[in-house]
Scaffold this motif. Structure first.
Motif, PDB file in Angstrom:
ATOM      1  N   ILE A  50       0.845  -1.206   0.000  1.00 39.20           N
ATOM      2  CA  ILE A  50       0.000   0.000   0.000  1.00 39.20           C
ATOM      3  C   ILE A  50       0.875   1.248   0.000  1.00 39.20           C
ATOM      4  CG2 ILE A  50      -1.627   1.358   1.379  1.00 39.20           C
ATOM      5  CD1 ILE A  50      -2.759  -1.340   2.394  1.00 39.20           C
ATOM      6  N   ASP A  51       1.921   1.229   0.823  1.00 37.61           N
ATOM      7  CA  ASP A  51       2.835   2.356   0.932  1.00 37.61           C
ATOM      8  C   ASP A  51       3.604   2.569  -0.373  1.00 37.61           C
ATOM      9  OD1 ASP A  51       4.080   4.411   2.531  1.00 37.61           O
ATOM     10  OD2 ASP A  51       5.863   3.145   2.638  1.00 37.61           O
ATOM     11  N   PHE A  52       3.994   1.481  -1.010  1.00 36.96           N
ATOM     12  CA  PHE A  52       4.765   1.544  -2.253  1.00 36.96           C
ATOM     13  C   PHE A  52       3.901   2.023  -3.413  1.00 36.96           C
ATOM     14  CE2 PHE A  52       7.838  -1.226  -5.027  1.00 36.96           C
ATOM     15  CZ  PHE A  52       8.464  -0.078  -5.478  1.00 36.96           C
TER      16      PHE A  52
ATOM     17  N   TYR B  51      -3.667   5.142  -7.320  1.00 39.83           N
ATOM     18  CA  TYR B  51      -2.471   4.976  -6.489  1.00 39.83           C
ATOM     19  C   TYR B  51      -2.801   4.829  -5.006  1.00 39.83           C
ATOM     20  CZ  TYR B  51       0.023   6.378 -10.715  1.00 39.83           C
ATOM     21  OH  TYR B  51       0.513   6.428 -11.993  1.00 39.83           O
ATOM     22  N   GLU B  52      -4.071   4.842  -4.668  1.00 42.99           N
ATOM     23  CA  GLU B  52      -4.519   4.560  -3.306  1.00 42.99           C
ATOM     24  C   GLU B  52      -5.171   3.181  -3.324  1.00 42.99           C
ATOM     25  OE1 GLU B  52      -4.139   6.148  -0.494  1.00 42.99           O
ATOM     26  OE2 GLU B  52      -3.154   7.943  -1.303  1.00 42.99           O
TER      27      GLU B  52
ATOM     28  N   LEU C 270      -6.208  -6.729  -3.864  1.00 40.20           N
ATOM     29  CA  LEU C 270      -5.752  -5.345  -3.722  1.00 40.20           C
ATOM     30  C   LEU C 270      -5.792  -4.697  -5.103  1.00 40.20           C
ATOM     31  CD1 LEU C 270      -2.625  -6.165  -1.562  1.00 40.20           C
ATOM     32  CD2 LEU C 270      -4.823  -5.350  -0.723  1.00 40.20           C
ATOM     33  N   PHE C 271      -6.534  -3.597  -5.223  1.00 38.33           N
ATOM     34  CA  PHE C 271      -6.678  -2.897  -6.495  1.00 38.33           C
ATOM     35  C   PHE C 271      -5.858  -1.607  -6.467  1.00 38.33           C
ATOM     36  CE2 PHE C 271     -10.142  -5.793  -6.722  1.00 38.33           C
ATOM     37  CZ  PHE C 271     -10.487  -5.920  -8.061  1.00 38.33           C
ATOM     38  N   GLY C 272      -5.015  -1.429  -7.478  1.00 35.23           N
ATOM     39  CA  GLY C 272      -4.205  -0.222  -7.585  1.00 35.23           C
ATOM     40  C   GLY C 272      -3.169  -0.398  -8.682  1.00 35.23           C
TER      41      GLY C 272
ATOM     42  N   ASP D 291       4.699  -3.913 -11.471  1.00 31.92           N
ATOM     43  CA  ASP D 291       5.411  -5.076 -10.997  1.00 31.92           C
ATOM     44  C   ASP D 291       5.854  -4.839  -9.551  1.00 31.92           C
ATOM     45  OD1 ASP D 291       6.597  -7.643 -11.390  1.00 31.92           O
ATOM     46  OD2 ASP D 291       8.487  -6.770 -11.960  1.00 31.92           O
ATOM     47  N   LYS D 292       5.111  -3.965  -8.830  1.00 30.97           N
ATOM     48  CA  LYS D 292       5.518  -3.679  -7.452  1.00 30.97           C
ATOM     49  C   LYS D 292       5.224  -4.847  -6.518  1.00 30.97           C
ATOM     50  CE  LYS D 292       5.513   1.367  -7.476  1.00 30.97           C
ATOM     51  NZ  LYS D 292       4.994   2.625  -6.869  1.00 30.97           N
TER      52      LYS D 292
END
Length: 498
Positions: A36-38, A115-116, A145-147, A153-154
């Motif tokens: 989430i932070d990345f 991006y959130e 998790l959607f983003g 590729d994070k």
């Protein structure tokens, strides 16, 4: 007494298994927070400031895990490099992933900010938002998790970092030297990579390369891929009147560039999708052993056709995996005049087709483009690399502008490579199921420079769910795949080579 001893061993095994499960869930939960932070840091490769912010975040996270890190300058955006202290007695793995992501159109996403990261469940085909607080007591591995870049590729980068955490907690003596290279321009063809690999050759020196990008096979089974197709592009523009003309006044008289382009494109393939240009498929031979490997991939072609909603596949190959062994010729976009509500009664001035050519190791991208241009000439066209002049337009009946894109090479590692055997046997031992081995995948990962310069074998070990919507709105990562990725990295980095 013997019975008591057996029961004691069974009890110890159950307790250890429960501890391992709890430890994994805790690590997965930590991974979610870190992802989430990345993801919160935008990573559009078209924006250099985005990349700089990601590099700072990565340096901190890798340094925390004991890695030595470097920002490798290139002719454009820099690369990120990390390595653990070297031991000359150990073989070296080089991991490749990328930190950049596709651009976003927030209006197409089912959340305010791509991006959130948003947590969602699915019931009856409907997505429902969930609270991250609900993951504190237990984790539903089917939630997603959607983003942007959660999967491409994070996500795999986070899986790697958290596998390193578990290896440290378990006091595992890693039997490899580990190097990591993170690309910052993968989503725009990694143009600086070939020169960068030459420049940093000694730093990148390794025994084999593992790429962690893309989805596992659609079956969901562990997957090892031995190659990927390359890519190059062509842009073709035909010409009619110098400006759009009234179709009532000049229809049937002024040449129509749309029909010219359509006729010319139609000469390139037969009705079943096979390229008719002489020499296009030269050099491709599939022996019985190779065909056996291709047929071992558990594709359900009826399901593919149903999902894509077409009745009959093209006939370049007799089945899906065979089709991927040949270079493709694809119309990726076409345009002429105006369409839809903006349609006008005109003879257009131009018509354009954008082509992409997926390459295999037997095909050279520059050679294939030359074959296409020769075919166009044989169809009676004068080829130019710019908009034609008035003199050229008055001299030639049929004119076409051809613009060429760069070539990204394909690669393919031998199916019997010992490092590949190590990857497959380790995954089968850890996951307790047969690994899907794919000779070459359809997409492109721009890592041929590593193979060409370092002279090492390369393998793709994908981590994410096949329905992740990469490059598209509502990109997502299933939580189960986070656990899977951590397990895969842990297994590979805790198992000695035979």
């Amino acid at each position: 007494m013997k019975r008591i001893y057996i029961l004691l061993l069974l009890l110890i095994s159950i307790i250890t298994s429960a501890q391992d499960s709890t430890q994994m869930k805790s690590q997965v939960r930590h991974s979610i927070d870190e992802l989430i932070d990345f993801v919160k840091i935008p990573n559009d490769a078209l924006n250099a400031d985005d990349i700089d912010a990601n590099l700072i975040w990565l340096r901190n996270k890798f340094n925390e895990r004991g890695f030595n890190t470097s920002i490798l300058e290139t002719e454009n955006l820099p690369l990120f490099f990390a390595a653990l202290p070297m031991d000359d007695s150990k073989p070296t793995i080089l991991f490749y992933m990328h930190l950049d992501g596709q651009s976003v159109d927030a209006s197409k996403w089912d959340q305010p900010d791509p991006y959130e990261t948003v947590l969602k469940s699915n019931a009856g085909g409907e997505w429902k938002n969930e609270s991250f607080d609900d993951l504190d007591d237990d984790i539903n591995y089917e939630w997603r998790l959607f983003g942007r870049s959660t999967s491409d590729d994070k996500g795999p980068i986070i899986m790697f970092l958290n596998a390193m955490d578990l290896l440290k907690k378990d006091n595992i003596d890693i039997p490899f030297n580990i190097k990591v290279i993170l690309d910052s321009e993968e989503e725009k063809s990694s143009a600086p990579l070939p020169n960068a690999v030459k420049k940093y050759l000694e730093l990148l020196k390794s025994d084999f390369l593992v790429i962690n990008d893309g989805p596992v096979h659609v079956s969901g089974k562990p997957t090892v891929i031995y190659g990927c197709r390359g890519i190059t592009t062509l842009s073709l523009t035909t010409y009619g009147p110098v400006k759009p003309q009234h179709s009532g006044h000049y229809g049937n008289y002024a040449p129509n560039p749309g029909f010219q382009l359509a006729h010319m494109l139609a000469t390139m393939k037969d009705k079943e999708g096979r390229v008719l240009i002489p020499g296009y498929y030269d050099g491709i031979i599939l022996d019985d052993a190779t065909s056996a490997v291709l047929r071992s991939v558990p594709d359900d072609e009826k399901t593919i056709a149903k999902n894509l909603q077409f009745k009959t596949a093209e006939k370049v190959g007799s089945y899906y995996q065979e089709a991927l062994q040949y270079p493709s010729l694809n119309i990726r976009g076409m345009g002429s005049g105006w369409i839809g509500e903006q349609a006008r009664t005109i003879v257009p001035a131009t018509a354009t087709a954008e082509l992409d050519l997926r390459l295999v190791p037997e095909s050279d991208g520059s050679r294939l483009k030359s074959l296409i241009k020769k075919h166009i000439e044989n169809e009676g066209y004068f080829i130019t690399g710019i908009v034609p002049t008035q003199e050229q337009r008055m001299e030639h009946d049929k004119i076409i502008t051809v613009m060429e894109g760069p070539v990204t090479d394909a690669f393919r590692t031998d199916l019997n490579n010992p490092y590949g055997n190590f990857l497959v046997s380790t995954l089968e031992d850890k996951m307790k199921e047969e690994v899907v081995q794919i000779r070459i995948m359809g997409g492109t990962v721009p890592i041929a420079p590593f193979i060409n310069e370092l002279k090492i074998p390369a393998f793709i070990v994908p981590m994410v769910n096949p329905d992740n919507n990469q490059h598209s709105p509502n990109e997502n990562l299933k939580i189960r795949q986070i656990a899977y990725g951590i397990e895969v990295f842990y297994a590979l980095l805790s198992t000695k080579l035979n």
